[in-house]
Design a protein around this motif. Structure first.
Motif, mmCIF file in Angstrom:
data_model
loop_
_atom_site.group_PDB
_atom_site.id
_atom_site.type_symbol
_atom_site.label_atom_id
_atom_site.label_comp_id
_atom_site.label_asym_id
_atom_site.label_seq_id
_atom_site.Cartn_x
_atom_site.Cartn_y
_atom_site.Cartn_z
ATOM 1 N N LEU A 33 0.831 -1.216 0.000
ATOM 2 C CA LEU A 33 0.000 0.000 0.000
ATOM 3 C C LEU A 33 0.861 1.260 0.000
ATOM 4 C CD1 LEU A 33 -2.820 -1.082 2.483
ATOM 5 C CD2 LEU A 33 -3.048 -0.709 0.025
ATOM 6 N N LYS A 34 1.988 1.201 0.661
ATOM 7 C CA LYS A 34 2.906 2.340 0.633
ATOM 8 C C LYS A 34 3.447 2.559 -0.768
ATOM 9 C CE LYS A 34 7.064 4.196 2.855
ATOM 10 N NZ LYS A 34 8.119 3.950 3.870
ATOM 11 N N ARG A 35 3.712 1.478 -1.468
ATOM 12 C CA ARG A 35 4.259 1.587 -2.827
ATOM 13 C C ARG A 35 3.288 2.281 -3.782
ATOM 14 N NH1 ARG A 35 7.483 -3.489 -5.214
ATOM 15 N NH2 ARG A 35 8.456 -1.724 -6.309
ATOM 16 N N VAL A 36 1.992 2.082 -3.570
ATOM 17 C CA VAL A 36 1.008 2.703 -4.464
ATOM 18 C C VAL A 36 0.462 4.021 -3.903
ATOM 19 C CG1 VAL A 36 0.345 0.466 -5.427
ATOM 20 C CG2 VAL A 36 -0.985 1.416 -3.524
ATOM 21 N N GLY A 37 0.916 4.408 -2.711
ATOM 22 C CA GLY A 37 0.471 5.679 -2.129
ATOM 23 C C GLY A 37 -0.842 5.598 -1.379
#
Length: 305
Positions: free
Chosen positions: A114-118
């Protein structure tokens, strides 16, 4: 190694042919761009490759495997539409989709994706409260949650803001650096030009043109406009005489020269002629067709009788 090999893929709905005898190969580690107008057959082709629909005829292999069921767990898909359960949170969705692929995702791993996709700050928010753009990001997250080798992304940045689009574009580049192969469609020609190692242009169910950006450009460069910024020319006549043998539509001013050549092979002798006349060159601009120009030109050709 080819991770996608499609041979003669055709899909018909009654008398209408939506995908028409498509042959396509994608190598491991590529970001492969699939362009075309709405209705060109792009999403239908992806749906065939990912097993959502069956082709009328033709065959394909993914990851060197003809049986899609044997490699589904190695493939990630962002479809042209994403439907989520309103009552489940982002993390709940990722754990669910990971389990469908035979992958047990921890809460920490879900948060990392989720961090990778913002979307990390919305990890525990229910999808029913998500905007369209947030759902698009969640769709990309579910496509990569199980660490797939081959990823299909259908319009990954449509409907999201510019900052988020740049974030997703960087994610796609990072996925490639990790050794993954990305097959993506997009209506954003600048995005495709920026990201993709090879590009196919689809029209009326067929692949109309395909290759690297440089290869596509070379097919449309019947003439090349060259503009040279330089120091003052002490003697124009000798230089002008040579330029007439190398190009046409020549314009020479004190510090700028422009002309049209038929091939880029004419450019190096022109540069040598300037330096031979002891003229300093500050800048050389060469106009090449953009992907937009190529795409529009192909569309005109496809619609011609």
């Amino acid at each position: 190694m080819n991770v996608i090999e499609a041979t003669g893929i055709t899909k018909m709905y009654g008398p209408k042919t939506v995908v028409d005898n498509v042959n396509l190969k994608v190598k491991k580690g590529e970001i492969y761009g699939f362009l075309g107008r709405n209705g060109a057959g792009k999403s239908t082709f992806i749906n065939i490759m990912t097993g959502i629909i069956q082709p009328t005829s033709g065959s394909f292999k993914l990851l060197d495997e003809p049986n899609l069921n044997n490699v589904k767990h190695r493939i990630g898909v962002l479809p042209d539409y994403s439907t989520f359960y309103d009552s489940l949170t982002a993390i709940d969705h990722l754990k669910y989709y990971a389990k469908l692929s035979g992958y047990k995702a921890s809460t920490e791993h879900c948060e990392s994706v989720l961090k990778r996709v913002g979307l990390l700050e919305h990890a525990h928010k229910k999808a029913g409260k998500f905007s369209f753009g947030m759902k698009k990001k969640l769709g990309i997250a579910q496509a990569i949650i199980h660490n797939p080798e081959l990823i299909f992304l259908d319009e990954p940045t449509s409907g999201i803001d510019a900052e988020s689009a740049l974030h997703i574009q960087q994610l796609i580049v990072n996925l490639q650096k990790e050794g993954k192969t990305v097959f993506m469609t997009s209506h954003n020609l600048h995005e495709v030009e920026k990201l993709c190692t090879r590009i196919a242009i689809m029209k009326n169910g067929r692949i109309w043109n395909e290759g690297t950006l440089e290869e596509l450009k070379s097919r449309y460069m019947s003439s090349i406009h060259v503009e040279i910024k330089h120091s003052p020319i002490p003697q124009k006549e000798g230089l002008f005489t040579f330029l007439k043998t190398a190009g046409r539509d020549i314009t020479i001013t004190e510090t700028k020269t422009s002309l049209v050549v038929d091939t880029e092979e004419n450019i190096p002798p022109i540069i040598r002629a300037f330096t031979g006349h002891e003229i300093d060159i500050y800048r050389v601009n060469v106009h090449e067709p953009s992907l937009e120009e190529i795409f529009l030109n192909d569309n005109l050709d496809a619609s011609a009788p």
